[in-house]
Write a protein that holds these residues in place. Sequence first.
Motif, short mmCIF file in Angstrom:
data_model
loop_
_atom_site.label_atom_id
_atom_site.label_comp_id
_atom_site.label_asym_id
_atom_site.label_seq_id
_atom_site.Cartn_x
_atom_site.Cartn_y
_atom_site.Cartn_z
N ASN A 1 53.55 -8.44 -20.11
CA ASN A 1 52.67 -7.32 -20.46
C ASN A 1 53.37 -5.99 -20.24
N PHE A 2 54.09 -5.87 -19.13
CA PHE A 2 54.80 -4.62 -18.86
C PHE A 2 55.79 -4.32 -19.97
N MET A 3 56.59 -5.32 -20.32
CA MET A 3 57.63 -5.09 -21.33
C MET A 3 57.01 -4.82 -22.69
N PHE A 4 55.98 -5.56 -23.05
CA PHE A 4 55.31 -5.36 -24.34
C PHE A 4 54.73 -3.94 -24.42
N SER A 5 54.12 -3.49 -23.34
CA SER A 5 53.49 -2.16 -23.36
C SER A 5 54.52 -1.04 -23.45
N HIS A 6 55.77 -1.32 -23.13
CA HIS A 6 56.84 -0.31 -23.22
C HIS A 6 57.80 -0.63 -24.37
N VAL A 7 57.35 -1.46 -25.28
CA VAL A 7 58.08 -1.84 -26.49
C VAL A 7 59.48 -2.36 -26.14
N LEU A 8 59.51 -3.26 -25.16
CA LEU A 8 60.76 -3.90 -24.75
C LEU A 8 60.62 -5.40 -24.97
N LYS A 9 61.75 -6.05 -25.22
CA LYS A 9 61.74 -7.49 -25.47
C LYS A 9 62.21 -8.25 -24.23
N ALA A 10 61.42 -9.21 -23.79
CA ALA A 10 61.73 -9.96 -22.58
C ALA A 10 62.96 -10.84 -22.74
N PHE A 11 63.36 -11.15 -23.96
CA PHE A 11 64.53 -12.01 -24.19
C PHE A 11 65.81 -11.21 -24.40
N ASP A 12 65.73 -9.88 -24.35
CA ASP A 12 66.89 -9.01 -24.54
C ASP A 12 67.34 -8.48 -23.18
N ASP A 13 68.55 -8.84 -22.77
CA ASP A 13 69.05 -8.43 -21.44
C ASP A 13 69.09 -6.91 -21.27
N GLU A 14 69.47 -6.17 -22.30
CA GLU A 14 69.51 -4.71 -22.19
C GLU A 14 68.09 -4.14 -22.00
N ASP A 15 67.13 -4.68 -22.73
CA ASP A 15 65.74 -4.26 -22.54
C ASP A 15 65.25 -4.59 -21.13
N CYS A 16 65.67 -5.73 -20.62
CA CYS A 16 65.28 -6.12 -19.25
C CYS A 16 65.87 -5.17 -18.22
N GLU A 17 67.13 -4.77 -18.42
CA GLU A 17 67.75 -3.80 -17.51
C GLU A 17 66.98 -2.48 -17.54
N GLU A 18 66.59 -2.06 -18.75
CA GLU A 18 65.81 -0.83 -18.88
C GLU A 18 64.45 -0.97 -18.18
N ALA A 19 63.83 -2.14 -18.33
CA ALA A 19 62.53 -2.39 -17.69
C ALA A 19 62.65 -2.33 -16.17
N VAL A 20 63.72 -2.92 -15.63
CA VAL A 20 63.94 -2.89 -14.18
C VAL A 20 64.08 -1.44 -13.70
N ALA A 21 64.85 -0.64 -14.45
CA ALA A 21 65.03 0.77 -14.08
C ALA A 21 63.70 1.51 -14.15
N MET A 22 62.89 1.21 -15.18
CA MET A 22 61.59 1.87 -15.31
C MET A 22 60.67 1.52 -14.15
N VAL A 23 60.62 0.25 -13.79
CA VAL A 23 59.75 -0.17 -12.67
C VAL A 23 60.20 0.51 -11.38
N ALA A 24 61.52 0.56 -11.17
CA ALA A 24 62.04 1.22 -9.96
C ALA A 24 61.60 2.68 -9.92
N ALA A 25 61.67 3.34 -11.07
CA ALA A 25 61.26 4.76 -11.13
C ALA A 25 59.76 4.90 -10.89
N PHE A 26 58.96 4.01 -11.51
CA PHE A 26 57.51 4.06 -11.30
C PHE A 26 57.16 3.82 -9.84
N MET A 27 57.86 2.92 -9.20
CA MET A 27 57.57 2.59 -7.81
C MET A 27 57.91 3.75 -6.88
N GLU A 28 58.91 4.57 -7.24
CA GLU A 28 59.27 5.73 -6.42
C GLU A 28 58.17 6.79 -6.43
N ASP A 29 57.48 6.87 -7.56
CA ASP A 29 56.40 7.88 -7.69
C ASP A 29 55.25 7.40 -6.93
#
Length: 135
Positions: A107-135
């Motif tokens: 759901n997280f990846m879909f809502s941010h137009v990222l693909k769960a099977f794409d490693d680059e999209d997954c790296e971007e998702a991890v960075a996004m979650v880390a940033a969200f968690m800091e806030d």
Amino acid sequence: MSTSHQSTEPYTKAEKDWLKQKFDGEFKFLQTQGLSIYKEEDREEGRTIARALRANDDEDDEEEEEEKEENQFLKDLEEDPMSHLADHHFSEKQLEWIEKHYRHSGNFMFSHVLKAFDDEDCEEAVAMVAAFMED
């Protein structure tokens, strides 16, 4: 009768709350065990029994929670096979944050137009979650 030092200690607040919830208090608990609240040795034996029952009850609660989580995981997979595909990219704390806000990583990846099977999209998702968690 041999009692441990722990059993002679007074009940903690958590133990009293457990007795109240399960047996409506120490008096009724002791009655169910054939013990008397008026005899200190019966009360000591009751504390030993209560602590053993409570420990077993806590283990049962943990097992039920694990089973509930496993059932939710399977339900997510049935509804959306991609729901947990990217989980291995995230840390445990990140997955807990995702579960709280998005139910699962799919759901997280879909809502941010990222693909769960794409490693680059997954790296971007991890960075996004880390940033969200800091806030």
